[in-house]
Design a protein around this motif. Structure first.
Motif, PDB file in Angstrom:
ATOM      1  N   ASN A   1       3.096   2.949  10.123  1.00  0.00           N
ATOM      2  CA  ASN A   1       1.933   2.488   9.336  1.00  0.00           C
ATOM      3  C   ASN A   1       0.863   3.934   8.705  1.00  0.00           C
ATOM      4  OD1 ASN A   1       1.465   4.709  11.572  1.00  0.00           O
ATOM      5  ND2 ASN A   1       0.385   2.903  12.838  1.00  0.00           N
ATOM      6  N   LEU A   2       0.470   3.530   7.844  1.00  0.00           N
ATOM      7  CA  LEU A   2      -0.344   4.592   7.520  1.00  0.00           C
ATOM      8  C   LEU A   2      -0.566   5.864   7.954  1.00  0.00           C
ATOM      9  CD1 LEU A   2      -3.248   3.095   5.068  1.00  0.00           C
ATOM     10  CD2 LEU A   2      -1.144   4.144   3.958  1.00  0.00           C
ATOM     11  N   SER A   3      -1.431   6.051   9.224  1.00  0.00           N
ATOM     12  CA  SER A   3      -1.387   7.308  10.564  1.00  0.00           C
ATOM     13  C   SER A   3       0.115   8.241  10.271  1.00  0.00           C
ATOM     14  CB  SER A   3      -1.101   6.589  11.709  1.00  0.00           C
ATOM     15  OG  SER A   3      -1.415   8.217  12.610  1.00  0.00           O
ATOM     16  N   ASN A   4       1.476   7.248  11.281  1.00  0.00           N
ATOM     17  CA  ASN A   4       2.475   7.654  10.899  1.00  0.00           C
ATOM     18  C   ASN A   4       3.149   8.310   9.302  1.00  0.00           C
ATOM     19  OD1 ASN A   4       2.982   7.166  13.718  1.00  0.00           O
ATOM     20  ND2 ASN A   4       3.799   5.402  13.936  1.00  0.00           N
ATOM     21  N   TYR A   5       2.702   7.630   8.299  1.00  0.00           N
ATOM     22  CA  TYR A   5       3.208   7.953   6.711  1.00  0.00           C
ATOM     23  C   TYR A   5       2.529   9.185   6.909  1.00  0.00           C
ATOM     24  CZ  TYR A   5       3.621   7.458   1.720  1.00  0.00           C
ATOM     25  OH  TYR A   5       4.085   7.898   0.344  1.00  0.00           O
TER      26      TYR A   5
ATOM     27  N   GLU B   1      13.408   3.019  -5.651  1.00  0.00           N
ATOM     28  CA  GLU B   1      15.139   3.812  -5.244  1.00  0.00           C
ATOM     29  C   GLU B   1      14.355   3.603  -3.641  1.00  0.00           C
ATOM     30  OE1 GLU B   1      17.381   4.824  -9.048  1.00  0.00           O
ATOM     31  OE2 GLU B   1      16.638   6.002  -7.604  1.00  0.00           O
ATOM     32  N   MET B   2      13.881   5.031  -3.583  1.00  0.00           N
ATOM     33  CA  MET B   2      13.472   5.443  -2.561  1.00  0.00           C
ATOM     34  C   MET B   2      11.684   5.421  -2.621  1.00  0.00           C
ATOM     35  SD  MET B   2      15.552   8.751  -1.997  1.00  0.00           S
ATOM     36  CE  MET B   2      15.078   9.225  -0.455  1.00  0.00           C
ATOM     37  N   SER B   3      11.273   6.301  -1.215  1.00  0.00           N
ATOM     38  CA  SER B   3      10.415   6.357  -0.282  1.00  0.00           C
ATOM     39  C   SER B   3      10.420   7.109   0.088  1.00  0.00           C
ATOM     40  CB  SER B   3       9.813   5.222   1.147  1.00  0.00           C
ATOM     41  OG  SER B   3       8.245   5.520   1.138  1.00  0.00           O
ATOM     42  N   LEU B   4       8.408   8.486   0.307  1.00  0.00           N
ATOM     43  CA  LEU B   4       8.336   9.601   0.676  1.00  0.00           C
ATOM     44  C   LEU B   4       8.968   9.633   2.224  1.00  0.00           C
ATOM     45  CD1 LEU B   4       5.072  10.373  -1.078  1.00  0.00           C
ATOM     46  CD2 LEU B   4       7.498  11.345  -1.385  1.00  0.00           C
ATOM     47  N   VAL B   5       8.767   8.176   3.300  1.00  0.00           N
ATOM     48  CA  VAL B   5       8.736   7.852   4.362  1.00  0.00           C
ATOM     49  C   VAL B   5      10.077   6.625   4.402  1.00  0.00           C
ATOM     50  CG1 VAL B   5       8.533   7.802   6.520  1.00  0.00           C
ATOM     51  CG2 VAL B   5       6.962   9.033   5.076  1.00  0.00           C
ATOM     52  N   GLY B   6      10.814   6.955   4.997  1.00  0.00           N
ATOM     53  CA  GLY B   6      12.216   6.232   5.380  1.00  0.00           C
ATOM     54  C   GLY B   6      13.293   6.383   5.843  1.00  0.00           C
ATOM     55  N   PRO B   7      14.706   5.529   6.356  1.00  0.00           N
ATOM     56  CA  PRO B   7      15.479   6.724   6.539  1.00  0.00           C
ATOM     57  C   PRO B   7      16.562   7.102   5.741  1.00  0.00           C
ATOM     58  CG  PRO B   7      15.206   4.125   7.090  1.00  0.00           C
ATOM     59  CD  PRO B   7      13.989   4.490   6.065  1.00  0.00           C
ATOM     60  N   ARG B   8      17.149   8.707   5.871  1.00  0.00           N
ATOM     61  CA  ARG B   8      17.615   8.718   4.759  1.00  0.00           C
ATOM     62  C   ARG B   8      18.293   8.201   4.606  1.00  0.00           C
ATOM     63  NH1 ARG B   8      16.034  12.412   1.438  1.00  0.00           N
ATOM     64  NH2 ARG B   8      18.094  13.278   1.850  1.00  0.00           N
ATOM     65  N   PRO B   9      18.952   7.923   3.032  1.00  0.00           N
ATOM     66  CA  PRO B   9      20.059   7.207   2.334  1.00  0.00           C
ATOM     67  C   PRO B   9      21.759   8.340   2.456  1.00  0.00           C
ATOM     68  CG  PRO B   9      19.151   8.873   0.796  1.00  0.00           C
ATOM     69  CD  PRO B   9      17.975   8.615   1.580  1.00  0.00           C
TER      70      PRO B   9
ATOM     71  N   MET C   1       0.874  -0.683   0.264  1.00  0.00           N
ATOM     72  CA  MET C   1      -0.148   0.409   0.599  1.00  0.00           C
ATOM     73  C   MET C   1       0.848   0.954  -0.009  1.00  0.00           C
ATOM     74  SD  MET C   1      -2.494   1.356   0.085  1.00  0.00           S
ATOM     75  CE  MET C   1      -4.310   1.940   0.799  1.00  0.00           C
ATOM     76  N   ILE C   2       1.555   1.216   0.643  1.00  0.00           N
ATOM     77  CA  ILE C   2       2.231   2.603   0.954  1.00  0.00           C
ATOM     78  C   ILE C   2       3.610   2.607  -0.427  1.00  0.00           C
ATOM     79  CG2 ILE C   2       5.214   3.023   2.122  1.00  0.00           C
ATOM     80  CD1 ILE C   2       3.867   1.993   4.778  1.00  0.00           C
ATOM     81  N   ARG C   3       4.065   1.616  -1.070  1.00  0.00           N
ATOM     82  CA  ARG C   3       4.241   1.459  -2.093  1.00  0.00           C
ATOM     83  C   ARG C   3       3.692   2.214  -3.350  1.00  0.00           C
ATOM     84  NH1 ARG C   3       8.032   4.333  -5.292  1.00  0.00           N
ATOM     85  NH2 ARG C   3       7.745   2.684  -7.362  1.00  0.00           N
ATOM     86  N   LEU C   4       2.586   2.214  -3.153  1.00  0.00           N
ATOM     87  CA  LEU C   4       1.396   2.627  -4.370  1.00  0.00           C
ATOM     88  C   LEU C   4       1.152   4.412  -4.081  1.00  0.00           C
ATOM     89  CD1 LEU C   4      -0.467   2.200  -6.503  1.00  0.00           C
ATOM     90  CD2 LEU C   4      -2.413   1.590  -4.464  1.00  0.00           C
ATOM     91  N   LEU C   5       1.152   4.537  -3.113  1.00  0.00           N
ATOM     92  CA  LEU C   5       1.179   6.176  -2.949  1.00  0.00           C
ATOM     93  C   LEU C   5       2.126   6.203  -2.600  1.00  0.00           C
ATOM     94  CD1 LEU C   5      -0.655   5.426   1.051  1.00  0.00           C
ATOM     95  CD2 LEU C   5      -1.730   6.704  -0.893  1.00  0.00           C
TER      96      LEU C   5
END
Length: 183
Positions: A160-164, A99-107, A1-5
């Motif tokens: 989760n979606l809320s924290n995203y 390659e990245m997500s909007l939310v995740g650890p900074r590379p 779901m997060i990848r789709l968002l």
């Protein structure tokens, strides 16, 4: 779901923001002569990828973590881009490509061995790196590798979606100051 968002938001951001991106690009041409900054970063499963940002430092600045770079290297326009976080917008391309997500650890960079080891110990590399996350909205940057890795792990475990949406909203509304730069 997060990848789709991620994909939908990145596509929408790039399409809707295209005129704005062009304006920033043109201003960047006058500022540094080379407005796009590309740098190899550590990605998911420790695979390298090329991160794309708007350039905020002069072209001859050494390729080091921001907290190790001199603030004298940041251009006037670069200060504006960093303060508003607009330098991050081209990373929507990295998100669109997966390659990245909007939310995740900074590379991080491959030469940040202490950070890489701390993140490896915490299992951080099993997820896509992100543009923002828990560490960024709490002003924790790569100058404190152990704390950053632990915070990244905490974010991954509770994402989760809320924290995203919470981390995205906090970033857009100005929470966090980004990576520190040496004075």
């Amino acid at each position: 779901m997060i990848r789709l968002l991620d994909f939908l938001f990145a596509l929408l951001g790039l399409v809707a923001g295209f005129p704005f991106l062009v304006i920033l690009f043109v201003i960047g041409l006058f500022d540094t002569g080379s407005p796009i900054f590309r740098q190899e970063r550590v990605g998911r499963n420790k695979k390298p990828f090329i991160l794309v940002k708007f350039r905020t430092m002069s072209k001859d600045t050494a390729s080091v973590a921001s907290h190790l770079a001199s603030s004298a290297s940041i251009t006037k326009f670069g200060h504006f881009l960093r303060k508003t976080k607009l330098d991050e917008l081209p990373q929507l391309w990295n998100v669109l490509k997966g390659e990245m997500s909007l939310v995740g650890p900074r590379p991080g960079l491959f030469n940040q061995e202490e950070l890489t080891q701390a993140r490896e110990a915490e299992g951080v590399y099993f997820v896509r790196p992100g543009i923002t996350g828990l560490a960024q909205v709490n002003e924790i940057d790569m100058s404190t590798p152990e704390l950053l890795a632990k915070t990244d792990k905490q974010m991954i475990d509770t994402l989760n979606l809320s924290n995203y949406f919470k981390y995205i909203f906090m970033t857009v509304s100005g929470k966090g100051s980004g990576d520190r730069v040496a004075k």
